[in-house]
Design a protein around this motif. Sequence first.
Motif, mmCIF file in Angstrom:
data_model
loop_
_atom_site.group_PDB
_atom_site.id
_atom_site.type_symbol
_atom_site.label_atom_id
_atom_site.label_comp_id
_atom_site.label_asym_id
_atom_site.label_seq_id
_atom_site.Cartn_x
_atom_site.Cartn_y
_atom_site.Cartn_z
ATOM 1 N N GLN A 75 38.921 70.972 33.985
ATOM 2 C CA GLN A 75 38.141 70.461 32.862
ATOM 3 C C GLN A 75 36.742 70.063 33.309
ATOM 4 N N PHE A 76 36.658 69.439 34.482
ATOM 5 C CA PHE A 76 35.360 69.059 35.031
ATOM 6 C C PHE A 76 34.428 70.264 35.095
ATOM 7 N N ALA A 77 34.972 71.394 35.486
ATOM 8 C CA ALA A 77 34.142 72.590 35.675
ATOM 9 C C ALA A 77 33.806 73.306 34.378
ATOM 10 N N THR A 78 34.685 73.236 33.385
ATOM 11 C CA THR A 78 34.519 74.070 32.192
ATOM 12 C C THR A 78 33.990 73.336 30.963
ATOM 13 N N SER A 79 34.084 72.006 30.926
ATOM 14 C CA SER A 79 33.671 71.256 29.734
ATOM 15 C C SER A 79 32.152 71.245 29.576
ATOM 16 N N ASN A 80 31.720 71.205 28.325
ATOM 17 C CA ASN A 80 30.287 71.103 28.027
ATOM 18 C C ASN A 80 29.808 69.661 27.960
ATOM 19 N N LYS A 81 30.747 68.730 27.917
ATOM 20 C CA LYS A 81 30.380 67.318 27.869
ATOM 21 C C LYS A 81 30.010 66.825 29.271
ATOM 22 N N ILE A 82 29.396 65.643 29.306
ATOM 23 C CA ILE A 82 29.133 65.014 30.601
ATOM 24 C C ILE A 82 30.462 64.765 31.303
ATOM 25 N N GLN A 83 30.540 65.187 32.547
ATOM 26 C CA GLN A 83 31.741 64.993 33.342
ATOM 27 C C GLN A 83 31.420 64.119 34.549
ATOM 28 N N LEU A 84 32.180 63.050 34.700
ATOM 29 C CA LEU A 84 31.966 62.127 35.810
ATOM 30 C C LEU A 84 33.281 61.925 36.560
ATOM 31 N N MET A 85 33.327 62.434 37.769
ATOM 32 C CA MET A 85 34.507 62.295 38.613
ATOM 33 C C MET A 85 34.250 61.250 39.683
ATOM 34 N N VAL A 86 35.175 60.307 39.844
ATOM 35 C CA VAL A 86 35.113 59.309 40.905
ATOM 36 C C VAL A 86 36.172 59.670 41.938
ATOM 37 N N ILE A 87 35.771 59.786 43.186
ATOM 38 C CA ILE A 87 36.692 60.237 44.223
ATOM 39 C C ILE A 87 36.400 59.506 45.523
ATOM 40 N N ASN A 88 37.440 59.161 46.256
ATOM 41 C CA ASN A 88 37.223 58.542 47.565
ATOM 42 C C ASN A 88 37.181 59.630 48.632
ATOM 43 N N ILE A 89 36.408 59.411 49.677
ATOM 44 C CA ILE A 89 36.142 60.423 50.688
ATOM 45 C C ILE A 89 37.420 60.910 51.361
ATOM 46 N N GLN A 90 38.441 60.063 51.464
ATOM 47 C CA GLN A 90 39.679 60.447 52.135
ATOM 48 C C GLN A 90 40.422 61.558 51.386
ATOM 49 N N GLN A 138 25.343 65.539 62.216
ATOM 50 C CA GLN A 138 26.296 65.460 61.119
ATOM 51 C C GLN A 138 27.641 64.940 61.611
ATOM 52 N N THR A 139 28.358 64.304 60.700
ATOM 53 C CA THR A 139 29.719 63.876 60.971
ATOM 54 C C THR A 139 30.676 64.797 60.207
ATOM 55 N N LYS A 140 31.951 64.695 60.494
ATOM 56 C CA LYS A 140 32.935 65.493 59.765
ATOM 57 C C LYS A 140 32.906 65.151 58.282
ATOM 58 N N ARG A 141 32.672 63.890 58.000
ATOM 59 C CA ARG A 141 32.633 63.482 56.591
ATOM 60 C C ARG A 141 31.372 63.977 55.896
ATOM 61 N N SER A 142 30.249 63.973 56.586
ATOM 62 C CA SER A 142 29.033 64.487 55.954
ATOM 63 C C SER A 142 29.165 65.983 55.698
ATOM 64 N N GLN A 143 29.879 66.691 56.575
ATOM 65 C CA GLN A 143 30.137 68.112 56.344
ATOM 66 C C GLN A 143 31.075 68.301 55.154
ATOM 67 N N ALA A 144 32.042 67.395 55.021
ATOM 68 C CA ALA A 144 32.946 67.467 53.868
ATOM 69 C C ALA A 144 32.184 67.261 52.570
ATOM 70 N N LEU A 145 31.217 66.347 52.586
ATOM 71 C CA LEU A 145 30.388 66.120 51.398
ATOM 72 C C LEU A 145 29.586 67.365 51.048
ATOM 73 N N GLU A 146 29.046 68.034 52.045
ATOM 74 C CA GLU A 146 28.286 69.266 51.800
ATOM 75 C C GLU A 146 29.180 70.369 51.237
ATOM 76 N N SER A 147 30.468 70.317 51.579
ATOM 77 C CA SER A 147 31.383 71.359 51.097
ATOM 78 C C SER A 147 31.538 71.328 49.581
ATOM 79 N N LEU A 148 31.132 70.215 48.928
ATOM 80 C CA LEU A 148 31.179 70.139 47.462
ATOM 81 C C LEU A 148 30.002 70.863 46.815
#
Length: 236
Positions: A75-90, A138-148
């Motif tokens: 839904q996040f990817a296909t909806s035309n409305k504003i989509q806000l996902m909250v996610i923890n790095i883990q 870079q850290t592993k987590r910063s690379q994970a962030l870039e993967s988004l």
Amino acid sequence: METGTGKTYVYLRTLFELNKRYGFTKFIVVVPSIAIREGVQKSLEVMREHFKELYDQVPYDSFVYDPKQLGQVRQFATSNKIQLMVINIQAFDKARAILNQENDRLSGVRPIDFIRATCPIMIIDEPQSVEGDTRKMQTKRSQALESLNPLCTLRYSATHKNPYNLLYVLNPIDAYDLRLVKRIEVASLVGEDGFNSTFVGLKSVDNSKGIKARLQININEPAGPKKKRLFPKWSG
């Protein structure tokens, strides 16, 4: 931004402003822990009507990423409305995370690929905890962030390790002057003729010819205690 100055509110307002001015609709807030994630979710619940009134009832969906409800990612990817996902790095900083695995419920597509396709605007809450120290590499987590595959990344914290391209600073003094934090002032009261405790007052210091200090102390004289000024001298 200094702690306690409304950081969560500011970055949520930023998302709505980016939609109002430029039409962006895909946003991800990445947080360092489940506790902070729950705090952001609570803020969204409390402020939902406020944001609707402030932005002309603009429709939007906000949700916390749950690996058991991957339909929300679609839904996040296909909806035309504003989509806000909250996610923890883990939830996605390791290859074995469900977000990074192919899934039959999504036609064999990895959930992260739905997110990547939207080029979301990313907000990082407390980047020093989310991505670690990236000043040298870079850290592993910063690379994970870039993967988004974010279109851009905005970082909000009071204790940045790497400020990147600094846009705005709200330091403790400014926060105090703007009355954004509690103003605590301490006043003391000393009786003019109170002699029940030890008293030493430093009146002045002069180091032009050795070190001289003018002090005021309590002296017990025949007529009773009184304050007296002394001029002791120490070799410099």
